[in-house]
Design a protein around this motif. Structure first.
Motif, PDB file in Angstrom:
ATOM      1  N   GLN A   1      -4.949 -90.386 -44.793  1.00  0.00           N
ATOM      2  CA  GLN A   1      -4.219 -90.314 -46.008  1.00  0.00           C
ATOM      3  C   GLN A   1      -3.913 -91.490 -47.000  1.00  0.00           C
ATOM      4  O   GLN A   1      -3.228 -92.133 -47.772  1.00  0.00           O
ATOM      5  CB  GLN A   1      -3.131 -89.531 -44.996  1.00  0.00           C
ATOM      6  CG  GLN A   1      -2.418 -88.641 -44.451  1.00  0.00           C
ATOM      7  CD  GLN A   1      -1.265 -88.801 -43.860  1.00  0.00           C
ATOM      8  OE1 GLN A   1      -0.392 -88.291 -44.462  1.00  0.00           O
ATOM      9  NE2 GLN A   1      -1.513 -88.687 -42.725  1.00  0.00           N
TER      10      GLN A   1
ATOM     11  N   ASP B   1      -5.926 -93.785 -49.950  1.00  0.00           N
ATOM     12  CA  ASP B   1      -6.463 -93.410 -50.591  1.00  0.00           C
ATOM     13  C   ASP B   1      -7.558 -94.259 -50.754  1.00  0.00           C
ATOM     14  O   ASP B   1      -7.007 -95.678 -51.032  1.00  0.00           O
ATOM     15  CB  ASP B   1      -6.462 -93.078 -52.247  1.00  0.00           C
ATOM     16  CG  ASP B   1      -7.137 -92.323 -53.069  1.00  0.00           C
ATOM     17  OD1 ASP B   1      -8.179 -92.099 -53.015  1.00  0.00           O
ATOM     18  OD2 ASP B   1      -6.317 -93.232 -54.073  1.00  0.00           O
TER      19      ASP B   1
ATOM     20  N   GLY C   1      -9.767 -87.978 -53.612  1.00  0.00           N
ATOM     21  CA  GLY C   1      -9.158 -88.967 -51.888  1.00  0.00           C
ATOM     22  C   GLY C   1      -7.801 -89.220 -52.088  1.00  0.00           C
ATOM     23  O   GLY C   1      -6.845 -90.229 -50.786  1.00  0.00           O
TER      24      GLY C   1
ATOM     25  N   VAL D   1      -4.543 -87.412 -49.593  1.00  0.00           N
ATOM     26  CA  VAL D   1      -4.707 -86.329 -48.520  1.00  0.00           C
ATOM     27  C   VAL D   1      -3.432 -85.374 -47.606  1.00  0.00           C
ATOM     28  O   VAL D   1      -3.091 -86.167 -47.260  1.00  0.00           O
ATOM     29  CB  VAL D   1      -6.312 -86.887 -47.775  1.00  0.00           C
ATOM     30  CG1 VAL D   1      -6.744 -85.846 -46.795  1.00  0.00           C
ATOM     31  CG2 VAL D   1      -7.198 -87.228 -48.945  1.00  0.00           C
TER      32      VAL D   1
ATOM     33  N   ALA E   1      -8.476 -80.796 -44.796  1.00  0.00           N
ATOM     34  CA  ALA E   1      -7.648 -81.056 -45.583  1.00  0.00           C
ATOM     35  C   ALA E   1      -7.185 -79.826 -46.579  1.00  0.00           C
ATOM     36  O   ALA E   1      -7.555 -79.153 -45.931  1.00  0.00           O
ATOM     37  CB  ALA E   1      -8.143 -82.271 -46.736  1.00  0.00           C
TER      38      ALA E   1
ATOM     39  N   THR F   1      -8.045 -81.224 -52.164  1.00  0.00           N
ATOM     40  CA  THR F   1      -8.718 -83.195 -51.656  1.00  0.00           C
ATOM     41  C   THR F   1      -9.823 -83.203 -50.941  1.00  0.00           C
ATOM     42  O   THR F   1      -9.892 -82.417 -50.287  1.00  0.00           O
ATOM     43  CB  THR F   1      -8.410 -84.423 -51.375  1.00  0.00           C
ATOM     44  OG1 THR F   1      -7.246 -83.814 -49.871  1.00  0.00           O
ATOM     45  CG2 THR F   1      -6.435 -84.826 -52.108  1.00  0.00           C
TER      46      THR F   1
ATOM     47  N   LEU G   1     -11.657 -84.413 -47.262  1.00  0.00           N
ATOM     48  CA  LEU G   1     -10.729 -84.789 -45.719  1.00  0.00           C
ATOM     49  C   LEU G   1     -10.885 -86.495 -46.149  1.00  0.00           C
ATOM     50  O   LEU G   1      -9.867 -87.157 -45.552  1.00  0.00           O
ATOM     51  CB  LEU G   1     -11.281 -83.747 -44.784  1.00  0.00           C
ATOM     52  CG  LEU G   1     -11.163 -84.513 -43.507  1.00  0.00           C
ATOM     53  CD1 LEU G   1      -9.540 -84.745 -43.248  1.00  0.00           C
ATOM     54  CD2 LEU G   1     -11.240 -83.610 -42.445  1.00  0.00           C
TER      55      LEU G   1
ATOM     56  N   LYS H   1     -14.134 -80.149 -50.876  1.00  0.00           N
ATOM     57  CA  LYS H   1     -13.025 -79.966 -50.035  1.00  0.00           C
ATOM     58  C   LYS H   1     -13.217 -79.237 -49.187  1.00  0.00           C
ATOM     59  O   LYS H   1     -11.938 -78.565 -48.164  1.00  0.00           O
ATOM     60  CB  LYS H   1     -12.274 -78.789 -51.603  1.00  0.00           C
ATOM     61  CG  LYS H   1     -11.237 -80.195 -52.739  1.00  0.00           C
ATOM     62  CD  LYS H   1     -11.336 -78.400 -53.919  1.00  0.00           C
ATOM     63  CE  LYS H   1     -10.993 -79.896 -54.961  1.00  0.00           C
ATOM     64  NZ  LYS H   1     -10.159 -78.826 -56.228  1.00  0.00           N
TER      65      LYS H   1
END
Length: 402
Positions: free
Chosen positions: A5, A7, A79, A82, A124, A128, A130, A375
């Motif tokens: 989570q 980025d 990214g 996420v 994900a 996005t 994962l 994705k």
């Protein structure tokens, strides 16, 4: 779930190290967690690298080994924001990702899903990637470090941890301080399928082609203009389609692959990646590209070109074959984790490719991740657990065999 989570997408157009400052956000968290489990020298340097040491628990003199993963995610897919999802007790059904129902993981398209019945799959949400490449590796090293710190009765030598930025843009070890790291051998946790260990990568070159055309007012261009854009298009369309292309090759076959184009009628340029497991064949691919350009340029006598080919990385097998104990110990650790070891070649590269040639021999071990850079990326929790077990066993094998 926590790491993905954050980025950490890298940016090839940036000249800085790390290429994006946000990669340090994950680095800072990893340092905090390493310090919290008692690794007192954990730190993040100015270039975005995380270093840490797990002290030896044996009186033996054991080679210092390092476990390495990269913190950045690919620029190929977003990214940002996420949202990881755990699909519990997978039973072979289609996994429809909730934020885009067009993104579906199907058993028929992801062959390794057949080995995941009853397992828990992380994806994900559909908007996005994962980030299992390589935050799965980061998580596995962190979990193994925690386990070793909590169980000092496990005999092992000094273990180094290295988390790198910018691997996805080919700059993952540009600023790595190997003297400070102080390891003799290393393993990247950056592979794919359960049980795999990789001792061979592509050798890689990058090529830049610049076409200098002849510009003229389009209303009065007859007999004058030689558009660099059209010349470049001719070059691209003249590349082999049924061989030497990324789309038509597999296993040990190499390729010439255009990855970017830009320009005007006066000047246009393209960048290419050249790949092969054999250095002589790699050189031949560069010569093939040059001959294609020369052939095209015959039709444009007023125009010129420059083709520059630079080395990116080389097949790490050349180095690893000199140190057979690295692979032997890795294979033994996989067996102790209850796995059937599979030695593979990577149709790509890892930080280990360049580390090996920098004096730190470094094969690559599975993380359990699949469908990287898109994705549909996924990883099974149970496969990640096996990767953690492999790291712990590896530490013990090196100590026992010292």
């Amino acid at each position: 779930m926590k790491y993905v989570q954050i980025d950490t997408q890298s940016d090839a157009s940036s000249p800085t190290t790390p290429s994006t400052s946000k990669q340090k956000n994950l680095g800072k968290i990893l340092v905090e967690e390493l310090l919290a489990i008692g690794i007192s020298d954990a730190h993040l340097d100015e270039h975005g690298y995380v270093y840490a040491t797990i002290a030896s628990t044996t009186e033996k003199t054991v080679p210092v080994i390092c476990f390495c993963s990269h913190m950045d995610t690919s620029p190929d897919s977003s990214g940002e924001n996420v949202k990881p999802i755990v699909h519990r007790n997978y039973q072979g059904e289609d996994l429809v990702l909730p934020d885009d129902n067009n993104i579906v993981l199907r058993l028929s398209e992801h062959k390794d899903l057949k080995n995941q019945i009853g397992n828990d799959i992380i994806t994900a949400s559909g908007l996005t990637l994962l980030g299992a490449d390589d935050k799965a590796g980061v998580a596995e090293i962190m979990e193994a470090a925690t386990y070793l710190m909590q169980n000092p009765q496990i005999k092992h030598g000094t273990i180094k941890i290295l988390f790198t930025p910018d691997e996805e843009i080919g700059r993952g070890v540009d600023k790595a301080d190997l003297k400070k790291l102080g390891a003799e051998f290393a393993y990247t946790m950056d592979g794919e399928t359960l049980g795999s260990i990789e001792d061979e990568t592509f050798s890689a070159d990058g090529a830049k082609l610049v076409i200098n055309g002849v510009s003229a007012h389009p209303g009065f261009a007859k007999g004058k203009m030689e558009s660099a854009i059209k010349i470049l298009a001719d070059v691209i369309s003249s590349l082999p389609k049924d061989r030497l292309s990324a789309e038509s090759t597999s296993q040990k076959e190499g390729f010439i692959h255009p990855v970017g184009i830009s320009g005007t009628a006066e000047q246009a340029e393209a960048s290419f990646i050249l790949r092969d497991f054999d250095n002589d064949l790699l050189k031949a691919h560069g010569e093939t590209l040059d001959s294609i350009v020369k052939e095209v340029m015959i039709s444009y006598p007023k125009s010129t070109y420059t083709l520059t080919i630079k080395e990116q990385y080389r097949n790490m097998k050349e180095v690893l074959d000199k140190y057979p104990q690295i692979m032997a110990n890795g294979i033994e650790a996989l067996k102790r984790a209850g796995l059937t070891p599979v030695t593979r070649s990577i149709r790509g590269g890892t930080d280990g490719s360049r580390l090996s040639f920098m004096g730190l021999p470094c094969p690559n071990i599975f993380t359990g991740g699949h469908a990287f850079h898109g994705k549909q990326e996924w990883v099974a929790i149970q496969d990640m657990v096996k990767a953690v077990e492999t790291i712990v066993h590896l530490a013990q094998v090196w100590e026992e065999r010292a």
